[in-house]
Write an enzyme that holds these catalytic residues in place. Structure first.
Site, PDB file in Angstrom:
ATOM      1  N   SER A  22      49.066  26.237  41.012  1.00 60.67           N
ATOM      2  CA  SER A  22      48.483  27.019  40.318  1.00 60.67           C
ATOM      3  C   SER A  22      46.919  27.215  40.611  1.00 60.67           C
ATOM      4  O   SER A  22      46.056  27.905  40.187  1.00 60.67           O
ATOM      5  CB  SER A  22      48.474  27.071  38.639  1.00 60.67           C
ATOM      6  OG  SER A  22      48.185  25.572  38.585  1.00 60.67           O
ATOM      7  N   ASN A 109      47.826  18.592  29.331  1.00 59.14           N
ATOM      8  CA  ASN A 109      48.262  19.528  28.588  1.00 59.14           C
ATOM      9  C   ASN A 109      47.318  19.628  27.222  1.00 59.14           C
ATOM     10  O   ASN A 109      47.191  21.029  27.040  1.00 59.14           O
ATOM     11  CB  ASN A 109      49.489  18.754  27.706  1.00 59.14           C
ATOM     12  CG  ASN A 109      50.620  18.621  28.713  1.00 59.14           C
ATOM     13  OD1 ASN A 109      50.690  18.945  29.779  1.00 59.14           O
ATOM     14  ND2 ASN A 109      51.620  17.994  28.177  1.00 59.14           N
ATOM     15  N   THR A 154      47.159  70.463  17.281  1.00 61.34           N
ATOM     16  CA  THR A 154      48.225  69.600  16.847  1.00 61.34           C
ATOM     17  C   THR A 154      49.119  70.123  17.905  1.00 61.34           C
ATOM     18  O   THR A 154      49.052  71.125  18.355  1.00 61.34           O
ATOM     19  CB  THR A 154      48.530  69.831  15.368  1.00 61.34           C
ATOM     20  OG1 THR A 154      48.757  71.240  15.323  1.00 61.34           O
ATOM     21  CG2 THR A 154      47.495  69.297  14.540  1.00 61.34           C
ATOM     22  N   HIS A 155      50.217  69.183  18.454  1.00 60.75           N
ATOM     23  CA  HIS A 155      50.967  69.569  19.575  1.00 60.75           C
ATOM     24  C   HIS A 155      50.221  70.312  20.842  1.00 60.75           C
ATOM     25  O   HIS A 155      51.022  70.939  21.449  1.00 60.75           O
ATOM     26  CB  HIS A 155      51.885  70.718  18.956  1.00 60.75           C
ATOM     27  CG  HIS A 155      52.597  70.418  17.591  1.00 60.75           C
ATOM     28  ND1 HIS A 155      53.814  69.581  17.336  1.00 60.75           N
ATOM     29  CD2 HIS A 155      52.185  70.660  16.225  1.00 60.75           C
ATOM     30  CE1 HIS A 155      54.117  69.343  16.253  1.00 60.75           C
ATOM     31  NE2 HIS A 155      53.047  69.945  15.293  1.00 60.75           N
ATOM     32  N   SER A 276      39.695  65.954  47.307  1.00 62.84           N
ATOM     33  CA  SER A 276      40.716  65.960  47.990  1.00 62.84           C
ATOM     34  C   SER A 276      40.674  65.938  49.477  1.00 62.84           C
ATOM     35  O   SER A 276      39.805  66.729  49.833  1.00 62.84           O
ATOM     36  CB  SER A 276      41.439  67.260  47.553  1.00 62.84           C
ATOM     37  OG  SER A 276      42.613  67.281  48.517  1.00 62.84           O
ATOM     38  N   LYS A 282      38.806  70.824  45.131  1.00 63.43           N
ATOM     39  CA  LYS A 282      39.087  69.826  44.082  1.00 63.43           C
ATOM     40  C   LYS A 282      37.910  68.740  43.878  1.00 63.43           C
ATOM     41  O   LYS A 282      37.524  68.238  44.689  1.00 63.43           O
ATOM     42  CB  LYS A 282      40.355  69.155  44.459  1.00 63.43           C
ATOM     43  CG  LYS A 282      41.432  70.163  44.595  1.00 63.43           C
ATOM     44  CD  LYS A 282      42.902  69.610  44.493  1.00 63.43           C
ATOM     45  CE  LYS A 282      43.118  69.007  43.168  1.00 63.43           C
ATOM     46  NZ  LYS A 282      44.385  68.356  43.042  1.00 63.43           N
ATOM     47  N   ASN A 284      38.512  65.499  41.526  1.00 62.37           N
ATOM     48  CA  ASN A 284      39.798  64.874  41.005  1.00 62.37           C
ATOM     49  C   ASN A 284      39.298  63.730  39.987  1.00 62.37           C
ATOM     50  O   ASN A 284      38.338  62.946  40.100  1.00 62.37           O
ATOM     51  CB  ASN A 284      40.770  63.973  41.906  1.00 62.37           C
ATOM     52  CG  ASN A 284      41.282  65.310  42.621  1.00 62.37           C
ATOM     53  OD1 ASN A 284      41.655  66.574  42.293  1.00 62.37           O
ATOM     54  ND2 ASN A 284      41.799  64.837  43.996  1.00 62.37           N
ATOM     55  N   GLU A 289      42.168  58.862  35.551  1.00 64.03           N
ATOM     56  CA  GLU A 289      43.740  58.797  35.615  1.00 64.03           C
ATOM     57  C   GLU A 289      44.102  57.564  35.710  1.00 64.03           C
ATOM     58  O   GLU A 289      45.133  56.944  35.384  1.00 64.03           O
ATOM     59  CB  GLU A 289      43.964  59.608  36.951  1.00 64.03           C
ATOM     60  CG  GLU A 289      43.820  61.011  36.987  1.00 64.03           C
ATOM     61  CD  GLU A 289      44.216  61.878  38.359  1.00 64.03           C
ATOM     62  OE1 GLU A 289      45.128  62.249  38.533  1.00 64.03           O
ATOM     63  OE2 GLU A 289      43.098  61.728  38.854  1.00 64.03           O
ATOM     64  N   TYR A 316      54.846  21.010  25.415  1.00 69.86           N
ATOM     65  CA  TYR A 316      54.489  21.761  26.584  1.00 69.86           C
ATOM     66  C   TYR A 316      55.618  21.960  27.474  1.00 69.86           C
ATOM     67  O   TYR A 316      56.245  20.925  27.629  1.00 69.86           O
ATOM     68  CB  TYR A 316      53.377  21.007  27.218  1.00 69.86           C
ATOM     69  CG  TYR A 316      52.899  21.597  28.596  1.00 69.86           C
ATOM     70  CD1 TYR A 316      51.854  22.469  28.525  1.00 69.86           C
ATOM     71  CD2 TYR A 316      53.524  21.200  29.723  1.00 69.86           C
ATOM     72  CE1 TYR A 316      51.510  23.286  29.764  1.00 69.86           C
ATOM     73  CE2 TYR A 316      53.136  21.813  30.936  1.00 69.86           C
ATOM     74  CZ  TYR A 316      52.093  22.810  30.916  1.00 69.86           C
ATOM     75  OH  TYR A 316      51.735  23.285  32.154  1.00 69.86           O
ATOM     76  N   GLN A 321      52.585  27.592  32.471  1.00 71.62           N
ATOM     77  CA  GLN A 321      51.514  27.894  33.462  1.00 71.62           C
ATOM     78  C   GLN A 321      51.421  29.261  33.708  1.00 71.62           C
ATOM     79  O   GLN A 321      50.397  29.920  34.327  1.00 71.62           O
ATOM     80  CB  GLN A 321      51.737  27.136  34.635  1.00 71.62           C
ATOM     81  CG  GLN A 321      51.104  27.224  35.944  1.00 71.62           C
ATOM     82  CD  GLN A 321      51.281  26.192  36.992  1.00 71.62           C
ATOM     83  OE1 GLN A 321      51.027  24.857  36.759  1.00 71.62           O
ATOM     84  NE2 GLN A 321      51.928  26.607  37.911  1.00 71.62           N
ATOM     85  N   LYS A 324      48.511  32.276  32.564  1.00 71.53           N
ATOM     86  CA  LYS A 324      47.290  32.558  33.151  1.00 71.53           C
ATOM     87  C   LYS A 324      46.842  33.873  33.888  1.00 71.53           C
ATOM     88  O   LYS A 324      45.983  34.660  33.709  1.00 71.53           O
ATOM     89  CB  LYS A 324      46.495  31.365  34.113  1.00 71.53           C
ATOM     90  CG  LYS A 324      46.366  30.113  33.057  1.00 71.53           C
ATOM     91  CD  LYS A 324      45.924  28.893  33.849  1.00 71.53           C
ATOM     92  CE  LYS A 324      46.386  27.733  33.092  1.00 71.53           C
ATOM     93  NZ  LYS A 324      47.856  27.787  32.720  1.00 71.53           N
TER      94      LYS A 324
HETATM   95  N1  ARG Z   1      48.769  23.818  35.541  1.00 71.74           N
HETATM   96  C1  ARG Z   1      49.245  23.320  34.318  1.00 71.74           C
HETATM   97  C2  ARG Z   1      49.327  24.789  33.424  1.00 71.74           C
HETATM   98  O1  ARG Z   1      48.746  25.330  33.773  1.00 71.74           O
HETATM   99  C3  ARG Z   1      48.378  22.388  33.680  1.00 71.74           C
HETATM  100  C4  ARG Z   1      49.102  21.382  32.733  1.00 71.74           C
HETATM  101  C5  ARG Z   1      49.994  20.673  33.582  1.00 71.74           C
HETATM  102  N2  ARG Z   1      50.804  19.811  32.621  1.00 71.74           N
HETATM  103  C6  ARG Z   1      51.658  19.072  33.024  1.00 71.74           C
HETATM  104  N3  ARG Z   1      52.176  18.227  32.197  1.00 71.74           N
HETATM  105  N4  ARG Z   1      52.344  19.447  34.240  1.00 71.74           N
HETATM  106  O2  ARG Z   1      49.911  24.690  32.572  1.00 71.74           O
END
Ligand code: ARG
Length: 457
Positions: A22, A109, A154-155, A276, A282, A284, A289, A316, A321, A324
């Site tokens: 990650s 964790n 409205t509408h 454009s 134009k 835009n 948008e 956990y 993961q 993120k």
């Molecule tokens: N990269 C992991 C995550 O984002 C960190 C925690 C990892 N923990 C583990 N027991 N493998 O969740």
């Protein structure tokens, strides 16, 4: 060779290692990871778990790693999986074996939970600042066009006249609810999870209150299993962001409509439009948008996270993961949207004549005619019916209300008198003098209280 494969006899398969890594996205957590580790090391020393000298070496090492990362000098290694291992391994490389003491009384964790909460707290505070800035831009636009009357819809059919300021203040209310939602989610984000360890808590004499205080948290988590498996705070941010994007997209849509040649209510600054490639006439509204378009990814991320978390057994699981990238993208999208939208609102030009012309067109005062009859004793339902017939008669004759003679009016109801001609857009507005209504007096008060709340006075 990974540093966390002690009991294994072989390295991870290359594709498996890449699949589980990650670091290519969680490197962004480095400032929080290092800040958390520094406070953790200080706490361990304070409690006598490691010596002051050891803590000092670890903290110096972490500080210089932060500088290395900031200067782009540290090459992150995918085989070390994530930001936590990359920093820890680098620390041991720099300061030697003592670096290995940092992870005492801690697990990745609770470490990742901490990092994410620190990131989220900062994200919320920047979001709140931007939302207030956006509200100020809307209030300034309302203030600068305080007396402009527009057709309320409205509408998407012209319905009753309203002040443009009243319409803009409707958005200020929506964004205030967004602010309230983000502030509320901050309460549940502001909880310090360290000390939960892998899931069961840790067996060392640690000081969790110290960690919380030094890291700026107002509370510590009360259940270690929950603390390492809770991502509700990310869901809450993403949910608040989704609704906020919905609000932004509604205004974006109105801006797109209003800047069209057909409406011509406003003109966007060139800096927020594009030309454009084949149609030279134009201009835009691409920024607006894209604001409308980016809503999709923000709620996509929300649904993705809810789906990832659904049915996960405690505590956990690596599935988490996946929280993120979606979270980072949501924060980035919302913050950049607020920034660019604020600039677009600040620079747009209002065309008051066109807006007011539209406000006077058609039979926008029909409700006021019905109210007129009601004030003379007609029940509202029959008054409505009389005016409906009057409108279709006027349309047939191609006349506006003002062009109908008193005899024509009287043909529909004997209650009509000379004073029917004093019904105007202005009288219509002034009549709506209820709290929350569009009467200039009410809007003036609403503007004043918005300005006060936003510290614009
Ligand atoms: N990269 C992991 C995550 O984002 C960190 C925690 C990892 N923990 C583990 N027991 N493998 O969740």
């Amino acid at each position: 060779m990974s540093h966390i494969r002690g009991r294994f006899h072989k390295d991870a398969d290359k594709s498996a290692a890449e699949y589980t890594a990650s670091i290519h996205f969680d490197w962004r957590l480095y400032p929080y990871d290092i800040a958390g580790s520094i406070v953790h090391a200080r706490m361990l020393a304070k409690q006598g778990v490691i010596s002051e000298k050891e803590a000092e070496i670890i903290i110096d090492g972490l500080t210089s790693i932060r500088a290395e990362i900031e200067q782009g000098e540290l090459d992150f290694k995918p085989e070390l999986e994530d930001i936590h291992m990359n920093i820890e391994v680098r620390l041991i490389e720099k300061v030697g074996e003592v670096g290995g003491k940092l992870h005492t009384a801690r697990s990745r964790n609770d470490q990742v939970a901490l990092d994410l909460r620190l990131f989220a707290k900062e994200a919320v505070s920047v979001t709140l600042v931007r939302l207030r800035g956006f509200q100020r831009a809307l209030v300034s636009l309302a203030e600068a066009n305080k007396s402009v009357v527009m057709p309320g819809y409205t509408h998407l059919q012209s319905a009753q006249p309203v002040l443009l300021a009243h319409h803009l203040l409707a958005y200020v209310r929506m964004f205030q609810r967004d602010i309230d939602r983000f502030s509320d989610c901050l309460k549940r984000t502001d909880v310090m999870p360290l000390g939960s360890g892998a899931l069961a808590g840790v067996s060392y004499n640690i000081d969790r209150e110290f960690l919380a205080r030094e890291l700026g948290f107002s509370q510590i988590s009360q259940n270690s299993i929950d603390a390492v498996s809770d991502r509700d705070f990310v869901v809450e941010y993403e949910a608040a962001a989704s609704l906020c994007m919905v609000h932004l997209s509604r205004l974006a849509e109105e801006i797109i409509l209003w800047s069209s040649a057909e409406f011509n209510f406003i003109e966007l600054d060139e800096a927020y439009t594009t030309g454009s490639s084949i149609m030279p006439q134009k201009k835009n509204p691409d920024v607006a948008e894209l604001v409308r378009g980016k809503v999709g990814r923000v709620y996509g991320r929300l649904i993705a996270l809810l789906t990832t978390l659904k049915g996960l057994p405690l505590a956990y699981n690596r599935d988490m993961q996946e929280d993120k990238e979606g979270f980072f993208d949501t924060v980035d999208t919302l913050l950049s949207t607020l920034e660019v939208f604020t600039g677009m609102v600040k620079t747009l030009k209002v065309n008051p004549e066109n807006i007011e012309r539209a406000a006077k067109q058609g039979y926008i005062l029909a409700t006021d005619l019905a109210d007129y009859l009601v004030n003379k004793g007609e029940p509202f339902r029959t008054a409505h019916d009389i005016v409906a017939r009057l409108v279709s008669y006027a349309m047939e004759k191609g006349k506006s209300f003002g062009q109908l003679s008193l005899d024509e009016y009287k043909g529909f109801s004997p209650l009509f008198g000379e004073d029917v001609y004093s019904i105007t857009v202005e009288s219509s507005l002034a009549a709506r003098d209820v709290v929350g209504g569009t009467a200039p007096k009410q809007v003036e008060q609403a503007l004043a209280s918005a300005k006060k709340r936003l510290r614009m006075v």
